[in-house]
Scaffold this active site. Sequence first.
Site, PDB file in Angstrom:
ATOM      1  N   ARG A  36     -24.840  -7.158   0.451  1.00  0.00           N
ATOM      2  CA  ARG A  36     -25.337  -6.076   1.314  1.00  0.00           C
ATOM      3  C   ARG A  36     -26.280  -6.698   2.354  1.00  0.00           C
ATOM      4  NH1 ARG A  36     -29.578  -1.740  -0.834  1.00  0.00           N
ATOM      5  NH2 ARG A  36     -29.609  -0.270   0.882  1.00  0.00           N
ATOM      6  N   GLU A  69     -44.095  -2.659  -0.999  1.00  0.00           N
ATOM      7  CA  GLU A  69     -42.742  -2.887  -1.539  1.00  0.00           C
ATOM      8  C   GLU A  69     -42.385  -4.301  -1.110  1.00  0.00           C
ATOM      9  OE1 GLU A  69     -39.226  -3.660  -1.487  1.00  0.00           O
ATOM     10  OE2 GLU A  69     -38.748  -1.966  -0.171  1.00  0.00           O
ATOM     11  N   ARG A  73     -38.133   6.495   4.944  1.00  0.00           N
ATOM     12  CA  ARG A  73     -38.607   6.628   3.561  1.00  0.00           C
ATOM     13  C   ARG A  73     -40.132   6.777   3.526  1.00  0.00           C
ATOM     14  NH1 ARG A  73     -35.835   2.548  -0.475  1.00  0.00           N
ATOM     15  NH2 ARG A  73     -37.330   0.973   0.103  1.00  0.00           N
ATOM     16  N   CYS A  76     -34.163  -6.765  -0.358  1.00  0.00           N
ATOM     17  CA  CYS A  76     -35.135  -7.051  -1.435  1.00  0.00           C
ATOM     18  C   CYS A  76     -34.524  -6.835  -2.815  1.00  0.00           C
ATOM     19  CB  CYS A  76     -36.355  -6.161  -1.308  1.00  0.00           C
ATOM     20  SG  CYS A  76     -37.218  -6.396   0.225  1.00  0.00           S
ATOM     21  N   GLY A 120     -42.125  -5.697   2.868  1.00  0.00           N
ATOM     22  CA  GLY A 120     -41.952  -7.044   3.402  1.00  0.00           C
ATOM     23  C   GLY A 120     -42.163  -8.076   2.308  1.00  0.00           C
ATOM     24  N   SER A 121     -42.539  -9.267   2.721  1.00  0.00           N
ATOM     25  CA  SER A 121     -42.620 -10.364   1.744  1.00  0.00           C
ATOM     26  C   SER A 121     -43.882 -10.259   0.879  1.00  0.00           C
ATOM     27  CB  SER A 121     -42.627 -11.705   2.487  1.00  0.00           C
ATOM     28  OG  SER A 121     -43.880 -11.874   3.119  1.00  0.00           O
ATOM     29  N   GLY A 145     -47.715  -9.254   1.928  1.00  0.00           N
ATOM     30  CA  GLY A 145     -48.269  -8.110   1.173  1.00  0.00           C
ATOM     31  C   GLY A 145     -49.623  -8.446   0.578  1.00  0.00           C
ATOM     32  N   SER A 190     -29.842   2.405  -4.851  1.00  0.00           N
ATOM     33  CA  SER A 190     -30.852   3.089  -4.030  1.00  0.00           C
ATOM     34  C   SER A 190     -30.381   4.463  -3.566  1.00  0.00           C
ATOM     35  CB  SER A 190     -31.154   2.251  -2.785  1.00  0.00           C
ATOM     36  OG  SER A 190     -31.520   0.956  -3.138  1.00  0.00           O
ATOM     37  N   LYS A 225     -45.513   0.563  12.691  1.00  0.00           N
ATOM     38  CA  LYS A 225     -45.418  -0.758  13.333  1.00  0.00           C
ATOM     39  C   LYS A 225     -44.153  -1.431  12.816  1.00  0.00           C
ATOM     40  CE  LYS A 225     -47.391  -5.208  12.807  1.00  0.00           C
ATOM     41  NZ  LYS A 225     -46.154  -5.805  13.229  1.00  0.00           N
ATOM     42  N   PRO A 226     -43.056  -1.338  13.597  1.00  0.00           N
ATOM     43  CA  PRO A 226     -41.807  -1.959  13.135  1.00  0.00           C
ATOM     44  C   PRO A 226     -41.856  -3.472  13.308  1.00  0.00           C
ATOM     45  CG  PRO A 226     -41.491  -1.017  15.320  1.00  0.00           C
ATOM     46  CD  PRO A 226     -42.920  -0.709  14.926  1.00  0.00           C
TER      47      PRO A 226
HETATM   48  C1  SIN Z   1     -35.201  -3.375   0.861  1.00  0.00           C
HETATM   49  O1  SIN Z   1     -34.494  -4.353   0.879  1.00  0.00           O
HETATM   50  O2  SIN Z   1     -36.426  -3.502   0.998  1.00  0.00           O
HETATM   51  C2  SIN Z   1     -34.693  -1.976   0.714  1.00  0.00           C
HETATM   52  C3  SIN Z   1     -33.396  -1.858   0.076  1.00  0.00           C
HETATM   53  C4  SIN Z   1     -33.048  -0.444  -0.327  1.00  0.00           C
HETATM   54  O3  SIN Z   1     -33.735   0.506   0.026  1.00  0.00           O
HETATM   55  O4  SIN Z   1     -32.059  -0.308  -1.029  1.00  0.00           O
END
Ligand code: SIN
Length: 504
Positions: A300, A272, A179, A306, A250-251, A255, A465, A194-195
Amino acid sequence: MLSSFRLLLLRNPSSSYRSLSLLKNQAYVDGKWVPSTSCETFAVHNPVDNAIITQVPDMTIEDTALAITSAKSAFHSFRKTTAKERSDLLRCWYNLMVQHSEELAEILTKENGKSLAESRAEIKYGNSFVEWFSEESRRINGEILQAPLRNRKLMILKQPIGVAALITPWNFPHAMITRKAGAAIAAGCTCIIKPSEDTPLTALALAKLAEDAGFPAGVINVITTSLKNSATVGKLLCESPDVRALSFTGSTPVGKILYEQCASTVKRISLELGGNAPFIIFEKSNVDLAVTGAMACKFRNTGQTCVSANRFYVHNKKFDEFIDKFMERISKDIKMGDGSREGVTHGPLIKSSQVDTVEKLVNDAVKKGAKLHCGGKRLEDLGPLFFAPTILTDVDETMEICGKEIFGPVAVIHRFDDEDEVVRMANSVPVGLAGYFYSEDLSQIFRVAGKLEVGMIGVNEGLISCAEAAFGGVKESGIGREGSSHGVEDFLDIKYLCIGNIQY
Ligand code: SIN
């Protein structure tokens, strides 16, 4: 020096063994597979049983500086590529991802623990961003403006911002990279990915496919770091003047740190962050539909999403029906276990700190009087990181879990009577990523959709999504949008051009 083991054999439950040619154990910098300059490595674990899958380089700030130099030098030529050339490159990457979907899904399940069915869905979802941005790259156009003076022509050009740092999480190791990287590359940027230290293998597999797709050296770099080096590497990515954009998923607490660190170079930033989504079931709603949405939305990735439903609010008149049907579906539809086994629907949580947090929140609530309808405990027979799907009611503000983002398979369900009251409760948190509600009343749908303080809303739908949608939040859930036609904006500079003194 580490060697890459292209044909490592891994156990496959359905056959006996199968080779995974995309499983890499080196980082990818400047078009080369490399160890860290320190030659240090860290282990990647399978959350199902904590077994070590492999070791990957533990990159330091020295390695990061090399990756930045590589991306910066690649940008000089990559910025000159045409939109069509970038579109073709992305399309080629996408085609390889489709071709290798099954192998990507297996790697994802190994390092993240989610079931193969969920991994396959994520790979399809993640691939769709690269397909989408291969199309969007050809639609990044400037504007011709109406000039206030007759002898002038005014226009707006859109240009790639430069080197982009992409810091991605463990919960969607494939889709969060595609994305961001799909958008960055469509815009003409080069990037350093950077994963998360928990899930670097999917990122490296994607780099391998980018190499095979013919990406020029330095356009995509993947640096792997352990938790030990993560903060210093992240800081350099934020503070380097050669990095012009930073995109992070991330959190919220992390962030905020990155946001502050990016201030020194006034970097473009997209964040995000945390969600804490409300899931509201109004009086005039279809409860069966709501239960189906709740199952998908809450569980899920075993609740580690998130946009997961985090706070359920059910109208008093629908409360008992919803709980009964929800419990029935949980016991019928959820089969936890080793995600690589056919039939397993849900895997473990990602790490012990995550299980400890979930367990502590549930125990605290139950001790203070919450009603436990199902679950509420670890499933140690399955492995060290499994926690049972759990439903709690009678939760109040004395309990730590109340209003907290849980990131686990725990549904906290509150009652309500009145629309204004429930909207107030839904908006009572500092974040606002996604929100969901079920209603068959058209006026109520528009009223409530307008009032909820979130960036995304599902009405009578629990999974929203897709590549076409603008993903992102309001308040402390972040800045910017990913996917959709807006996703490229974080990687573009707008340049105003005034051509004067035109003689007619
Ligand atoms: C996420 O949890 O950060 C992404 C979830 C999504 O793209 O639906």
